[in-house]
Design a protein around this motif. Structure first.
Motif, PDB file in Angstrom:
ATOM      1  N   LEU A  56       4.344  10.995  -1.358  1.00  0.00           N
ATOM      2  CA  LEU A  56       3.997  10.302  -0.287  1.00  0.00           C
ATOM      3  C   LEU A  56       2.434   9.804  -0.329  1.00  0.00           C
ATOM      4  O   LEU A  56       2.228   8.930  -0.092  1.00  0.00           O
ATOM      5  CB  LEU A  56       4.516  11.103   1.070  1.00  0.00           C
ATOM      6  CG  LEU A  56       5.639  10.601   1.655  1.00  0.00           C
ATOM      7  CD1 LEU A  56       5.542  11.629   2.887  1.00  0.00           C
ATOM      8  CD2 LEU A  56       5.498   9.343   2.051  1.00  0.00           C
ATOM      9  N   GLN A 105      10.719  13.520   4.224  1.00  0.00           N
ATOM     10  CA  GLN A 105       9.311  12.887   4.974  1.00  0.00           C
ATOM     11  C   GLN A 105       9.343  11.501   4.840  1.00  0.00           C
ATOM     12  O   GLN A 105       9.123  10.756   6.102  1.00  0.00           O
ATOM     13  CB  GLN A 105       8.125  13.164   4.268  1.00  0.00           C
ATOM     14  CG  GLN A 105       7.461  14.677   4.714  1.00  0.00           C
ATOM     15  CD  GLN A 105       6.503  15.366   3.679  1.00  0.00           C
ATOM     16  OE1 GLN A 105       6.724  15.168   2.633  1.00  0.00           O
ATOM     17  NE2 GLN A 105       5.451  15.134   4.406  1.00  0.00           N
ATOM     18  N   GLN A 106      10.070  10.708   4.000  1.00  0.00           N
ATOM     19  CA  GLN A 106      10.052   9.473   4.133  1.00  0.00           C
ATOM     20  C   GLN A 106      11.035   8.947   5.031  1.00  0.00           C
ATOM     21  O   GLN A 106      10.535   8.026   5.702  1.00  0.00           O
ATOM     22  CB  GLN A 106      10.509   8.905   2.478  1.00  0.00           C
ATOM     23  CG  GLN A 106       9.891   9.039   1.525  1.00  0.00           C
ATOM     24  CD  GLN A 106      10.442   8.846   0.147  1.00  0.00           C
ATOM     25  OE1 GLN A 106      11.719   8.611   0.168  1.00  0.00           O
ATOM     26  NE2 GLN A 106       9.568   8.689  -0.960  1.00  0.00           N
ATOM     27  N   THR A 108       8.840   1.836   2.947  1.00  0.00           N
ATOM     28  CA  THR A 108       9.281   2.050   4.442  1.00  0.00           C
ATOM     29  C   THR A 108      10.187   0.815   5.014  1.00  0.00           C
ATOM     30  O   THR A 108      11.277   1.045   5.483  1.00  0.00           O
ATOM     31  CB  THR A 108       7.740   2.097   5.266  1.00  0.00           C
ATOM     32  OG1 THR A 108       7.371   3.183   4.632  1.00  0.00           O
ATOM     33  CG2 THR A 108       8.595   2.824   6.832  1.00  0.00           C
ATOM     34  N   GLU A 166       4.130  11.522   8.725  1.00  0.00           N
ATOM     35  CA  GLU A 166       4.053  11.520   7.496  1.00  0.00           C
ATOM     36  C   GLU A 166       3.249  12.728   6.890  1.00  0.00           C
ATOM     37  O   GLU A 166       3.328  13.206   5.798  1.00  0.00           O
ATOM     38  CB  GLU A 166       3.358  10.161   7.179  1.00  0.00           C
ATOM     39  CG  GLU A 166       3.408  10.025   5.559  1.00  0.00           C
ATOM     40  CD  GLU A 166       2.779   8.353   5.209  1.00  0.00           C
ATOM     41  OE1 GLU A 166       2.513   8.104   4.032  1.00  0.00           O
ATOM     42  OE2 GLU A 166       2.486   7.884   6.155  1.00  0.00           O
ATOM     43  N   LYS A 193       9.432   9.459   8.477  1.00  0.00           N
ATOM     44  CA  LYS A 193       8.227   8.339   8.644  1.00  0.00           C
ATOM     45  C   LYS A 193       9.089   7.047   9.034  1.00  0.00           C
ATOM     46  O   LYS A 193       8.589   6.442  10.210  1.00  0.00           O
ATOM     47  CB  LYS A 193       7.810   8.049   7.325  1.00  0.00           C
ATOM     48  CG  LYS A 193       6.513   7.003   7.527  1.00  0.00           C
ATOM     49  CD  LYS A 193       5.811   6.901   6.132  1.00  0.00           C
ATOM     50  CE  LYS A 193       4.828   5.718   6.282  1.00  0.00           C
ATOM     51  NZ  LYS A 193       4.389   5.227   4.746  1.00  0.00           N
TER      52      LYS A 193
END
Ligand code: NAD
Length: 547
Positions: A453, A143-144, A526, A98, A147
């Motif tokens: 984020l 990035q999401q 998430t 992250e 992660k």
């Protein structure tokens, strides 16, 4: 073959020899590895430059854990960083990815080929990000995804496959201004993120910030959203880089027809089905459908959704995103034991999603105390009348000048104390700059990507419930699916049928998401992403790989 220059920050001389040995035996690759046993010397070597990639341990004599990564990452600038550590800790891995690590690899669990691949991919991704894909929104979407992939331990092959879209088309297109003298040339895109699940599906955005990266981010989110709702579609998105509010209706029509012609080979009722997004509406969809139909020689209503009902559009599609968002706000309030009757709401954006969300919130007895659009925000602590707002916008195009409230800035509006905050305009609105000052119980994301984020983490620490975009705004694509099904069957459903099916699908996805979040101790975003990614992963594995 030019060798890839690797800086290895590793305090154990034995491990360093082992890692160099692994890389030297990888076929068809050549790595030139320099080592540093301490963070301080490593940082100095980074400053001296010349590396393609950094491979860093986290436990060093002069720094430990996440802090080591953060210091390497801050010094690295454009050079990608891969972590290789002895600590097999899922939560540390998620935090590291992250924070910007390209991969988190565990010593003893990775062989030479895997390590070489991770380094090569890290370099390729960074190169791509710095070229045409560069966009904060695509970075956020990636990035999401990374992660979620790290937490769910997604197969490495799938991780790489899903990180970039499967097909992209970038076009330039000319259209005539009304004076018939000036020709404007603009950029347009259509991106299909995933073709595995069925036809691809996603809106078309007209906005001056549209880029390949932005459209790719939106296409990726569509994939997870459709999978989470269990719709038989992969994600897509399209867009034209233009401000549609300064075009006349004739100019908008010519632009739309030319854009449709440019992307014609990519779309079709069984291939890729566009819908409205920011800056487009059912009139634009009607032109798109007409242009496609003219080209193929017969009327094809199922090539788009979100078209007028008279052309085969669905009852309830226009307001579906706002309505669905409010169904989910109700479900979230029930989960949090918050009584919505008399609760307060603030809505950013008064277009399709924002105005409909405002309308349905008012119907539930929620007091909407502030709304905004591109012209600014209006605040009235006694509550705003939605019908008065709608009629003001019908007459004046924007909220500016609305008499029954105090004008405030968009930034001030986001920080008003309220129960429900609905971002329904642009991406990147709740950031680390303002997240500490957001004063609501629920952030209900109507827009795509409104929360960064960093802000997500701050909100979570402060106990704010975030209803993430992949769930929150999925009402639009769900009723688009109903429209497509009705079109392919030449049959019409009633508004009651539409709304009840919409409610069932959204609330079921929300419950599955909450259940996953509580079982695995995850944040709601998430959990929602993993729910979608898991379905895509099993579909991909079931289909196998061609050839
Ligand atoms: P729209 O074009 O109908 O409305 C956008 C609104 O945002 C307008 O009121 C505009 O004035 C306002 N706005 C623009 N810049 C602003 C700014 N700087 N500050 C405050 N307000 C600003 O678009 P829409 O269809 O309502 O889409 C809004 C968001 O919802 C987008 O992120 C879109 O991707 C997402 N979304 C839309 C749908 C849909 O069915 N239309 C579905 C899913 C997600």
């Amino acid at each position: 073959m030019t060798p890839l220059k690797v800086l290895l920050i590793e305090d154990s001389p034995t491990d360093a020899v082992l890692i160099k040995g692994l890389l030297s035996r990888v076929p068809r690759a050549h790595f030139d590895v320099e080592t540093s046993e301490e963070l301080s010397t490593g940082l100095q070597m980074i400053a001296d430059g010349g590396f393609d990639v950094i491979l860093s341990d986290l436990t060093l004599p002069d720094s430990q854990g996440l802090e080591t990564f953060q210091r390497v990452f801050a010094a690295a600038g454009d050079v990608p960083v891969v972590v290789l550590t002895g600590t097999d800790d899922l939560s540390l891995a998620a935090q590291t990815v992250e924070a910007g690590a390209q991969s988190y690899l565990v010593k003893g669990k990775i062989d030479g080929n895997g390590l070489a691949r991770a380094l090569r991919y890290a370099i390729q991704r960074t190169d791509a990000e710095h070229a045409e894909w560069h966009s904060p929104m695509f970075q956020l979407a990636q990035q999401q995804f990374l992660k979620a992939a790290q937490i769910m331990d997604l197969d490495d092959n799938l991780r790489e496959r899903l990180l970039f879209p499967q097909r992209t088309l970038a076009v330039t297109l000319p259209f005539r201004r009304d004076d018939y003298l000036e020709v404007e040339t603009v950029f347009g895109y259509r991106v299909q993120h995933l073709l595995t699940m069925g036809p691809t599906k996603g809106g078309i955005r007209y906005h001056e910030d549209v880029s390949l990266g932005e459209v790719s981010a939106l296409a990726m989110w569509m994939t997870w959203k459709c999978a989470l709702m269990r719709l038989p579609f992969g994600g897509a998105k399209g867009g034209v880089r233009i401000d549609p509010t300064v075009l006349t209706s004739h100019e908008l029509q010519r632009l739309t027809r030319r854009y449709t012609t440019e992307i014609l080979d990519m779309i079709g009722p069984d291939k890729d089905i566009p819908a409205p997004d920011m800056g487009t509406n059912e009139r634009v969809m009607a032109w798109l459908m007409d242009t496609y139909s003219q080209q193929v020689g017969h009327t094809v209503p199922t090539v788009v959704t979100g078209k007028p009902v008279v052309l085969g559009g669905s009852h309830g599609r226009k307001e579906a995103t706002g309505r669905g968002l409010v169904y989910l706000i109700e479900a979230a309030a029930e989960h949090l034991e918050l009584n919505l009757r008399g609760a307060t709401a603030v809505v950013q954006g008064f277009g399709n999603v924002g105005s409909n969300a405002t309308r349905f919130l008012e119907e539930l007895g929620v007091k909407v105390i502030a709304v905004s659009d591109v012209s600014g925000a209006i605040y009235n602590p006694r509550g705003l009348s939605v019908s008065a707002l709608l009629s003001h916008v019908r007459d004046n195009r924007v909220l500016e000048g609305f008499p029954d409230g105090e004008p405030i800035s968009n930034a001030q509006m986001l920080e008003l104390p309220c129960d429900v905050l609905v971002p329904a305009a642009l991406q990147n609105q709740i950031t680390e700059q303002n997240a500490e000052r957001i004063q609501c119980k629920i952030v209900a994301e109507g827009a795509n990507g409104p929360t960064t984020l960093e802000a997500d983490e701050i909100l979570q620490d402060r106990g704010v419930f975030v209803l993430p975009d992949v769930v929150g705004n999925a009402g639009g694509v769900t009723v688009s699916y109903f429209e497509w099904v009705q079109g392919t069957q030449n049959y019409t459903w009633t508004l009651d049928e539409i709304n009840s099916r919409l409610h069932t699908i959204l609330v079921d996805a929300f419950r599955r998401t909450l259940d996953r979040a509580s079982r695995h101790n995850l944040d709601v975003r998430t959990a929602a992403l993993i729910e979608g990614i898991q379905r895509v992963a099993s579909a991909k594995l079931s289909r196998g790989l061609f050839p």
